[in-house]
Design a protein around this motif. Sequence first.
Motif, PDB file in Angstrom:
ATOM      1  N   ILE A 144     182.588  77.576  66.009  1.00 23.52           N
ATOM      2  CA  ILE A 144     183.420  78.401  66.891  1.00 23.52           C
ATOM      3  C   ILE A 144     183.530  77.844  68.319  1.00 23.52           C
ATOM      4  N   SER A 145     182.881  76.727  68.586  1.00 27.76           N
ATOM      5  CA  SER A 145     182.961  76.181  69.951  1.00 27.76           C
ATOM      6  C   SER A 145     183.326  74.696  69.922  1.00 27.76           C
ATOM      7  N   LYS A 146     184.259  74.331  70.772  1.00 27.23           N
ATOM      8  CA  LYS A 146     184.651  72.914  70.872  1.00 27.23           C
ATOM      9  C   LYS A 146     183.508  72.082  71.440  1.00 27.23           C
ATOM     10  N   GLU A 147     182.764  72.683  72.389  1.00 28.82           N
ATOM     11  CA  GLU A 147     181.755  71.916  73.137  1.00 28.82           C
ATOM     12  C   GLU A 147     180.502  71.614  72.305  1.00 28.82           C
ATOM     13  N   ARG A 148     180.133  72.556  71.421  1.00 28.54           N
ATOM     14  CA  ARG A 148     178.866  72.361  70.690  1.00 28.54           C
ATOM     15  C   ARG A 148     179.059  71.398  69.521  1.00 28.54           C
ATOM     16  N   LYS A 149     178.133  70.438  69.417  1.00 22.55           N
ATOM     17  CA  LYS A 149     178.273  69.429  68.360  1.00 22.55           C
ATOM     18  C   LYS A 149     177.052  69.356  67.439  1.00 22.55           C
ATOM     19  N   ARG A 150     175.869  69.592  68.011  1.00 24.32           N
ATOM     20  CA  ARG A 150     174.657  69.407  67.206  1.00 24.32           C
ATOM     21  C   ARG A 150     173.726  70.613  67.291  1.00 24.32           C
ATOM     22  N   ALA A 151     173.056  70.893  66.192  1.00 29.34           N
ATOM     23  CA  ALA A 151     172.070  71.990  66.180  1.00 29.34           C
ATOM     24  C   ALA A 151     170.807  71.537  65.459  1.00 29.34           C
ATOM     25  N   LEU A 152     169.704  72.138  65.875  1.00 28.06           N
ATOM     26  CA  LEU A 152     168.403  71.896  65.237  1.00 28.06           C
ATOM     27  C   LEU A 152     167.981  73.195  64.572  1.00 28.06           C
ATOM     28  N   ILE A 153     167.725  73.135  63.260  1.00 37.21           N
ATOM     29  CA  ILE A 153     167.295  74.337  62.536  1.00 37.21           C
ATOM     30  C   ILE A 153     165.879  74.082  62.036  1.00 37.21           C
ATOM     31  N   ILE A 154     165.018  75.055  62.288  1.00 36.34           N
ATOM     32  CA  ILE A 154     163.594  74.878  61.961  1.00 36.34           C
ATOM     33  C   ILE A 154     163.116  76.079  61.143  1.00 36.34           C
ATOM     34  N   GLY A 155     162.282  75.805  60.158  1.00 34.66           N
ATOM     35  CA  GLY A 155     161.508  76.867  59.496  1.00 34.66           C
ATOM     36  C   GLY A 155     160.057  76.540  59.761  1.00 34.66           C
ATOM     37  N   SER A 156     159.321  77.444  60.391  1.00 37.95           N
ATOM     38  CA  SER A 156     157.927  77.117  60.737  1.00 37.95           C
ATOM     39  C   SER A 156     157.040  78.341  60.543  1.00 37.95           C
ATOM     40  N   GLU A 157     155.868  78.126  59.951  1.00 41.25           N
ATOM     41  CA  GLU A 157     154.986  79.268  59.666  1.00 41.25           C
ATOM     42  C   GLU A 157     153.518  78.894  59.785  1.00 41.25           C
ATOM     43  N   THR A 158     152.755  79.836  60.322  1.00 39.17           N
ATOM     44  CA  THR A 158     151.291  79.750  60.249  1.00 39.17           C
ATOM     45  C   THR A 158     150.808  81.036  59.582  1.00 39.17           C
ATOM     46  N   LEU A 159     151.134  81.125  58.283  1.00 46.02           N
ATOM     47  CA  LEU A 159     150.825  82.355  57.538  1.00 46.02           C
ATOM     48  C   LEU A 159     149.326  82.599  57.422  1.00 46.02           C
ATOM     49  N   SER A 160     148.549  81.510  57.535  1.00 48.81           N
ATOM     50  CA  SER A 160     147.089  81.675  57.419  1.00 48.81           C
ATOM     51  C   SER A 160     146.561  82.631  58.483  1.00 48.81           C
ATOM     52  N   LYS A 161     147.301  82.755  59.607  1.00 51.94           N
ATOM     53  CA  LYS A 161     146.822  83.589  60.728  1.00 51.94           C
ATOM     54  C   LYS A 161     147.038  85.087  60.464  1.00 51.94           C
TER      55      LYS A 161
END
Length: 348
Positions: A144-161
């Motif tokens: 939806i934006s002309k200016e945005r080109k790159r994204a970082l998607i992360i899945g992160s968990e410390t379920l042990s806590k």
Amino acid sequence: MAIEIIGTGKAVPPRRVSNDDLAARIDTSDEWIRSHTGIGSRHIADEHTSCSDLALEASKNALAMVAGFSGENREERDRASAKAAKSIDIIILGTTTPDFFGCPSTACIVQDKIGADRAGAMDIVAGCTGFVYGLETAAGLLNISKERKRALIIGSETLSKITDWNDRGTCVLFGDGAGAAVIEKTTAPSEGQQRRGLIRSMICSDGSGSESLLFRRGGSRNPFKAGETLEKGIVVEMNGQEVYNFAVKAVTDTVAALMEAEGITADDIAWIIPHQANARIVQAARKRLKIPEEKFFLNIEEYANTSAATIPIALDELNRNGQLKKGDMIMTVGFGAGLTYGGNIIIW
Ligand code: COA
């Protein structure tokens, strides 16, 4: 426009806890855990490592790949990732175990540490479906934006806590880890050219099942009171049978719906990357769908259920092992707390 994955990364803590290690502490066995879940071990973070620490490592690995770095030297990796971080416009992090509940978002902590000066950053709370949701959300924000080109998607968990290590019904299932992917908006393929990148997503929910997997205490429904002591700390509670039944249906329905919407059969798909919660869930769905076992990528035996991190960790392993060829069609399928479920189709 096309939305292509241009870098992947993962991070798992070095400490590996086997089923036998758990059986030495609680009333369980390697045989029970393997036969009921397919899990052989899990990696557990030390007391100083939080969600953002694992997310940071996975992100640096993904960003370094974007910068063309493929060696072992960590300083060189950090230099390469710092350079690529400057090009990131959006950071989306899926987690159920953020560094802090409520705020700040863990995504903002990662944004600062990687030096992504111009990026917007936010967390997504979609349980183990966090990466599937995150990919579609990030793609939408780029589109939806002309200016945005790159994204970082992360899945992160410390379920042990947040695991009750005396509850054998849950503690054998979970592990810690993080996975990340960088996506880039590129020009759409011209007529006659093969499509590329993220071509379709489904993101769904069924909040009627919200109590089958939850943190009951600490939020505005059940806040802590001054002076209150907690017997078990904040731990995840789960109705295993309910989640199991939901999960088998969610995987079956999502894969079938994505195939139907795209007009494809299992023969067209190179890999299905399911959320790795229990190998039996995947097997039950696979049998209903009549899809051969070898299409499903499973690494649950090593890492157990790392929630929002399972799909990006699996994606990175396939990528770095050279198991993804240009033009391969990949399907992700996730399910988790919320309850949420969904999937993505990506052409590599
Ligand atoms: N070791 C040994 N025995 C165990 C055990 C363990 N770790 N956990 C449970 N048991 C016992 C139970 O106490 C019960 O004993 P009983 O028959 O004497 O009462 C027996 O095993 C069967 O328990 P049950 O809960 O019916 O097992 P199950 O086959 O349904 O498997 C799960 C339990 C949790 C593995 C399964 O329900 C599951 O995977 N659910 C989905 C979980 C999930 O995916 N969560 C994350 C979603 S993102």
